[in-house]
Scaffold this active site. Structure first.
Site, PDB file in Angstrom:
ATOM      1  N   LYS A 261     -66.018 -22.358 -24.675  1.00  0.00           N
ATOM      2  CA  LYS A 261     -67.419 -22.270 -24.272  1.00  0.00           C
ATOM      3  C   LYS A 261     -68.062 -21.119 -25.035  1.00  0.00           C
ATOM      4  O   LYS A 261     -67.557 -19.994 -25.003  1.00  0.00           O
ATOM      5  CB  LYS A 261     -67.561 -22.034 -22.767  1.00  0.00           C
ATOM      6  CG  LYS A 261     -67.018 -23.146 -21.902  1.00  0.00           C
ATOM      7  CD  LYS A 261     -67.349 -22.906 -20.435  1.00  0.00           C
ATOM      8  CE  LYS A 261     -66.687 -21.666 -19.870  1.00  0.00           C
ATOM      9  NZ  LYS A 261     -65.223 -21.794 -19.766  1.00  0.00           N
TER      10      LYS A 261
ATOM     11  N   CYS B  22     -72.005 -28.847 -29.396  1.00  0.00           N
ATOM     12  CA  CYS B  22     -70.971 -29.763 -28.912  1.00  0.00           C
ATOM     13  C   CYS B  22     -71.506 -30.972 -28.150  1.00  0.00           C
ATOM     14  O   CYS B  22     -71.330 -32.114 -28.580  1.00  0.00           O
ATOM     15  CB  CYS B  22     -69.974 -29.001 -28.028  1.00  0.00           C
ATOM     16  SG  CYS B  22     -69.014 -27.760 -28.910  1.00  0.00           S
TER      17      CYS B  22
ATOM     18  N   ILE C 112     -73.582 -28.674 -12.417  1.00  0.00           N
ATOM     19  CA  ILE C 112     -74.552 -29.442 -11.630  1.00  0.00           C
ATOM     20  C   ILE C 112     -75.830 -28.625 -11.439  1.00  0.00           C
ATOM     21  O   ILE C 112     -76.525 -28.776 -10.434  1.00  0.00           O
ATOM     22  CB  ILE C 112     -73.988 -29.929 -10.282  1.00  0.00           C
ATOM     23  CG1 ILE C 112     -73.609 -28.751  -9.374  1.00  0.00           C
ATOM     24  CG2 ILE C 112     -72.794 -30.849 -10.489  1.00  0.00           C
ATOM     25  CD1 ILE C 112     -73.325 -29.185  -7.931  1.00  0.00           C
ATOM     26  N   TYR C 113     -76.126 -27.771 -12.409  1.00  0.00           N
ATOM     27  CA  TYR C 113     -77.374 -27.009 -12.381  1.00  0.00           C
ATOM     28  C   TYR C 113     -78.424 -27.751 -13.205  1.00  0.00           C
ATOM     29  O   TYR C 113     -78.248 -27.931 -14.404  1.00  0.00           O
ATOM     30  CB  TYR C 113     -77.166 -25.607 -12.950  1.00  0.00           C
ATOM     31  CG  TYR C 113     -76.353 -24.715 -12.042  1.00  0.00           C
ATOM     32  CD1 TYR C 113     -76.982 -23.861 -11.143  1.00  0.00           C
ATOM     33  CD2 TYR C 113     -74.962 -24.745 -12.080  1.00  0.00           C
ATOM     34  CE1 TYR C 113     -76.228 -23.038 -10.304  1.00  0.00           C
ATOM     35  CE2 TYR C 113     -74.212 -23.932 -11.240  1.00  0.00           C
ATOM     36  CZ  TYR C 113     -74.844 -23.077 -10.360  1.00  0.00           C
ATOM     37  OH  TYR C 113     -74.103 -22.285  -9.527  1.00  0.00           O
TER      38      TYR C 113
ATOM     39  N   VAL D 268     -65.502 -22.049 -34.368  1.00  0.00           N
ATOM     40  CA  VAL D 268     -64.143 -22.377 -33.929  1.00  0.00           C
ATOM     41  C   VAL D 268     -63.103 -21.676 -34.788  1.00  0.00           C
ATOM     42  O   VAL D 268     -62.141 -21.088 -34.280  1.00  0.00           O
ATOM     43  CB  VAL D 268     -63.925 -23.902 -33.951  1.00  0.00           C
ATOM     44  CG1 VAL D 268     -62.467 -24.248 -33.648  1.00  0.00           C
ATOM     45  CG2 VAL D 268     -64.842 -24.588 -32.958  1.00  0.00           C
TER      46      VAL D 268
ATOM     47  N   GLY E 266     -81.965 -28.437 -15.241  1.00  0.00           N
ATOM     48  CA  GLY E 266     -82.718 -27.578 -16.144  1.00  0.00           C
ATOM     49  C   GLY E 266     -83.518 -28.382 -17.138  1.00  0.00           C
ATOM     50  O   GLY E 266     -83.815 -29.563 -16.921  1.00  0.00           O
TER      51      GLY E 266
ATOM     52  N   PHE F 121     -61.413 -26.133 -26.717  1.00  0.00           N
ATOM     53  CA  PHE F 121     -62.226 -26.242 -25.504  1.00  0.00           C
ATOM     54  C   PHE F 121     -62.852 -24.882 -25.216  1.00  0.00           C
ATOM     55  O   PHE F 121     -62.634 -24.285 -24.163  1.00  0.00           O
ATOM     56  CB  PHE F 121     -61.375 -26.716 -24.323  1.00  0.00           C
ATOM     57  CG  PHE F 121     -60.787 -28.090 -24.518  1.00  0.00           C
ATOM     58  CD1 PHE F 121     -61.528 -29.217 -24.208  1.00  0.00           C
ATOM     59  CD2 PHE F 121     -59.509 -28.247 -25.020  1.00  0.00           C
ATOM     60  CE1 PHE F 121     -61.002 -30.490 -24.392  1.00  0.00           C
ATOM     61  CE2 PHE F 121     -58.971 -29.515 -25.212  1.00  0.00           C
ATOM     62  CZ  PHE F 121     -59.721 -30.636 -24.893  1.00  0.00           C
TER      63      PHE F 121
ATOM     64  N   GLY G 209     -78.029 -28.314 -24.824  1.00  0.00           N
ATOM     65  CA  GLY G 209     -78.086 -28.248 -26.286  1.00  0.00           C
ATOM     66  C   GLY G 209     -76.771 -27.746 -26.827  1.00  0.00           C
ATOM     67  O   GLY G 209     -75.716 -27.961 -26.236  1.00  0.00           O
TER      68      GLY G 209
END
Length: 447
Positions: free
Chosen positions: A157, A266, A256-257, A11, A259, A155, A263
């Site tokens: 990714k 966060c 909505i995948y 970050v 798996g 926020f 991990g």
């Protein structure tokens, strides 16, 4: 503006580089002399697309610098961003010792108005603790200096952090100070030119917003994994279900995948921290507890499938693994599903041949000379001598492999896909057996 960033982790480094890129003068401080020396020499300690080039040109332009000198860091900026780690304690709560240590340091050395910005992910109420720590040090010095504490959660990714910072969906600022609002408006002005993305609120709401956002996304993932596990038992195909529900705009296709579990740094940590916060205020967060429990179980699904295929006898078997990072476009292996799979395989007497485009060095650092682990230079090398193939990370280079070559290389033409990269019909045409997550036919579940 002159800005100080405490912490040169994920970050802190992304924040510092991006702020410098738009013209601010940023000094990043870290207590790790080795890390600072590497940064000064142009070595980036993390893999994040686009970060290295931004760091290089902002350093060359004189807008980004690095130091281990706390006094110089406090003196540098009106804004003091706290972006240090908040690792989970044994009880799941966030460890704030590094955050409060920075707050105390600011109080020890500041000699003018400062805006102390909590960028680290911190529990609700941390703003009060930071304010008390700064005030305590000022009191020891007999000073009545003004300062403000602001919550400004990130926020970002991993794998898309630069884009997320430069083109944010929202910029959350928690403060009750008009003076601090003006300062933050100036800092983030370059990111608000098309429209104002800043959302102001009280500090505690800003702190909770960060945890709520990550926990909501984690909930969507665990929900889909629950439905995928149910689909296997019912003979349904979760990919059809996913398309069916994702077309509803109230649900959407994001997160909505199904798996083999989420991990990273966060989601696992933040869900645990929020459940701990709930317990501390005598609230039973049953949904969040279930989200974590589902995810922990999901990380063992691939092993259950592999074990079932070999009738529980994995001793001496070799499993080729594609993907070690917790997600693509990063080398981060914190809480990665691959780690659970490898440990399960080793415990069962199997060995692993693994490849990841970016996480090989990190894997070596974590596991060292782990018996039963061979790190391979290419995805093809990971197949040679392997009995079967398992996929843990959805890197692009895994999406369209040579299936005929895979079938000809591994001893048994079987693929265990933890990320649902392929269509079952395609592998069947190549004479391969395909086990994915929730794909209905040809599937089985363990446990």
């Amino acid at each position: 503006m002159k800005i100080t960033i405490f912490g040169t982790g994920y970050v802190g480094l992304v924040t510092g580089a991006c702020l410098a890129d738009v013209g601010h003068h940023v000094l990043c401080m870290d207590v790790d002399q080795g890390k600072i020396d590497k940064l000064k020499n142009g070595h980036i300690p993390i893999y994040e697309p686009g970060l290295e080039s931004i760091v290089k040109h902002t350093v060359e332009a004189g807008r980004l610098a690095f130091t281990t000198d706390t006094k110089d860091a406090v003196a540098h900026g009106v804004l003091q961003f706290i972006a240090v780690g908040t690792p989970p304690d044994e009880d799941g709560s966030a460890d704030l010792q590094y955050v409060t240590a920075v707050a105390r340091a600011i109080g020890q050395y500041m000699d003018e108005y400062k805006v102390v910005v909590d960028k680290s992910t911190v529990p609700v109420g941390t703003g009060d603790r930071v304010k008390a720590a700064v005030r305590s040090e000022l009191d020891k010095r007999g000073l009545e200096l003004e300062f403000d504490v602001v919550s400004n959660p990130e926020f970002l990714k991993e794998g898309a952090a630069i884009t997320d910072f430069m083109k944010p969906d929202r910029i959350i600022v928690g403060t009750d100070s008009e003076r601090a609002k003006e300062v933050l408006h100036e800092v983030y002005y370059p990111f608000n030119r098309s429209h104002d993305r800043m959302i102001f609120m009280d500090i505690r709401s800003a702190e909770l917003t960060k945890y709520a956002a990550n926990s909501m996304l984690a909930t969507k993932i665990s929900f889909m994994n629950e439905i995928a596990n149910l689909a296997e038992r019912l003979g349904a195909d979760i990919e059809n279900v996913r398309r069916g529900i994702g077309s509803d705009p109230r649900i959407g296709y994001h997160f909505i995948y199904p798996g083999c579990g989420y991990g990273g740094s966060c989601f696992p940590k933040d869900v645990q921290a929020l459940t701990r916060t709930a317990r501390d205020c005598d609230y039973d967060s049953r949904l969040l507890n279930a989200v974590e429990a589902v995810n922990n179980a999901q990380k063992h699904v691939l092993f259950d499938k592999i074990s079932h295929y070999f009738n529980g006898n994995l001793k001496g078997k070799v499993v080729g693994i594609w993907g070690l990072a917790f997600k693509p476009n990063t080398d981060d292996m914190r809480e990665a599903s691959s780690r659970a799979l490898m440990q399960d395989l080793w415990n069962a007497g199997a060995s692993v041949q693994a490849f990841d485009p970016e996480a090989m060095e990190e894997t070596q650092r974590i596991f060292g000379d782990q018996p039963g682990l061979t790190l391979c230079g290419t995805k093809e090398q990971a197949l040679k001598g392997a009995d079967v193939l398992a996929i843990c990370t959805e890197w692009k280079e895994f999406r369209s492999p040579d299936f005929a070559a895979i079938a000809a290389t591994i001893k048994e033409p079987v693929v265990f896909d933890g990320r649902n990269l392929y269509e079952p019909d395609m592998l069947e045409r190549h004479g391969m057996i395909y086990y994915a997550i929730g794909r209905g036919r040809n599937q089985f579940h363990g446990g």
